[in-house]
Design an enzyme around this catalytic site. Structure first.
Site, short mmCIF file in Angstrom:
data_model
loop_
_atom_site.label_atom_id
_atom_site.label_comp_id
_atom_site.label_asym_id
_atom_site.label_seq_id
_atom_site.Cartn_x
_atom_site.Cartn_y
_atom_site.Cartn_z
N LEU A 36 6.30 53.37 47.94
CA LEU A 36 6.09 52.19 47.12
C LEU A 36 5.05 52.60 46.09
O LEU A 36 3.98 53.09 46.46
CB LEU A 36 5.61 51.03 47.99
CG LEU A 36 5.56 49.64 47.37
CD1 LEU A 36 6.93 49.21 46.84
CD2 LEU A 36 5.07 48.63 48.39
N ASP A 37 5.36 52.45 44.83
CA ASP A 37 4.47 52.91 43.76
C ASP A 37 3.07 52.33 43.90
O ASP A 37 2.87 51.24 44.44
CB ASP A 37 5.03 52.53 42.39
CG ASP A 37 6.31 53.27 42.07
OD1 ASP A 37 6.46 54.41 42.53
OD2 ASP A 37 7.15 52.70 41.36
N ARG A 38 2.11 53.05 43.38
CA ARG A 38 0.70 52.65 43.43
C ARG A 38 0.48 51.26 42.84
O ARG A 38 -0.33 50.49 43.34
CB ARG A 38 -0.12 53.70 42.69
CG ARG A 38 -1.59 53.48 42.71
CD ARG A 38 -2.29 54.65 42.05
NE ARG A 38 -3.61 54.26 41.63
CZ ARG A 38 -4.28 54.81 40.66
NH1 ARG A 38 -3.75 55.82 39.99
NH2 ARG A 38 -5.47 54.40 40.34
#
Length: 192
Positions: A54-56
């Site tokens: 899950l992207d930052r």
């Protein structure tokens, strides 16, 4: 004392449901200077690894496991576990944009599979730090978007392709697992 040095060993297969806060990396280490927040700052279990990412700048449900077979089944695109996102977009989302998302959109790396897309009321969420930018003269709207692919930044690119920039992205469900009442930084262990 850092949680990184206080990890608990687990001897049986398990699944960890984690509500990843905004600005946290979906990995246990970071070589940046200064170091950024990672999973090690929140999860004191040994030998668990993310099943997917899950992207930052995204929030919400991230699954981790200590079982290689489970990790493979959850993260391998062949298994196509459906992932549902609550997406705040800039502007008043149109039925045409939702219809385009439902049929699949063309991205620079090819067409997406059809998605389930619908407008929703603003979900009851925790405040994001930092807050999402606010412009008094530009409305925002929320959609629920369910996809079965996992391309890099796919949801953000899909909403942009239909003319609506993503402001906030929260993953609420992966397959049968939901974020439920987990607050940012909290996790729940499920024995397999």
């Amino acid at each position: 004392m850092s949680k990184k040095n206080n990890k608990t060993k687990v001897d049986h297969p398990l699944l960890v449901l984690f509500n990843k806060p905004y600005d946290v990396l979906s990995q246990f280490s970071d070589n940046s200077t200064p170091p950024r927040a990672t999973l090690a700052d929140y999860i004191p279990l040994k030998d668990v690894y993310p099943a997917g990412r899950l992207d930052r700048d995204s929030e919400g449900l991230l699954l981790l496991t200590n079982c290689g077979q489970t990790q493979h089944q959850l993260s391998d695109p062949k298994h196509k576990a459906a992932k549902t996102y609550w997406v705040q977009v800039e502007g008043d989302i149109t039925e045409l944009a939702l219809a385009l998302l439902r049929q699949g959109v063309l991205l620079n790396d090819g067409p997406t599979l059809p998605a389930m897309a619908k407008r929703i009321a603003q979900p009851l969420l925790w405040p994001r730090q930092p807050a999402v930018r606010f412009r008094a003269n530009i409305p925002t709207s929320w959609i629920s978007l369910t996809i079965s692919e996992g391309r890099n930044r796919q949801v953000r690119r899909m909403t942009a392709a239909v003319g609506f920039a993503t402001l906030r992205l929260v993953r609420s469900q992966i397959g049968p697992w939901q974020i439920d009442q987990l607050q940012p930084g909290e996790y729940q262990v499920v024995n397999l």
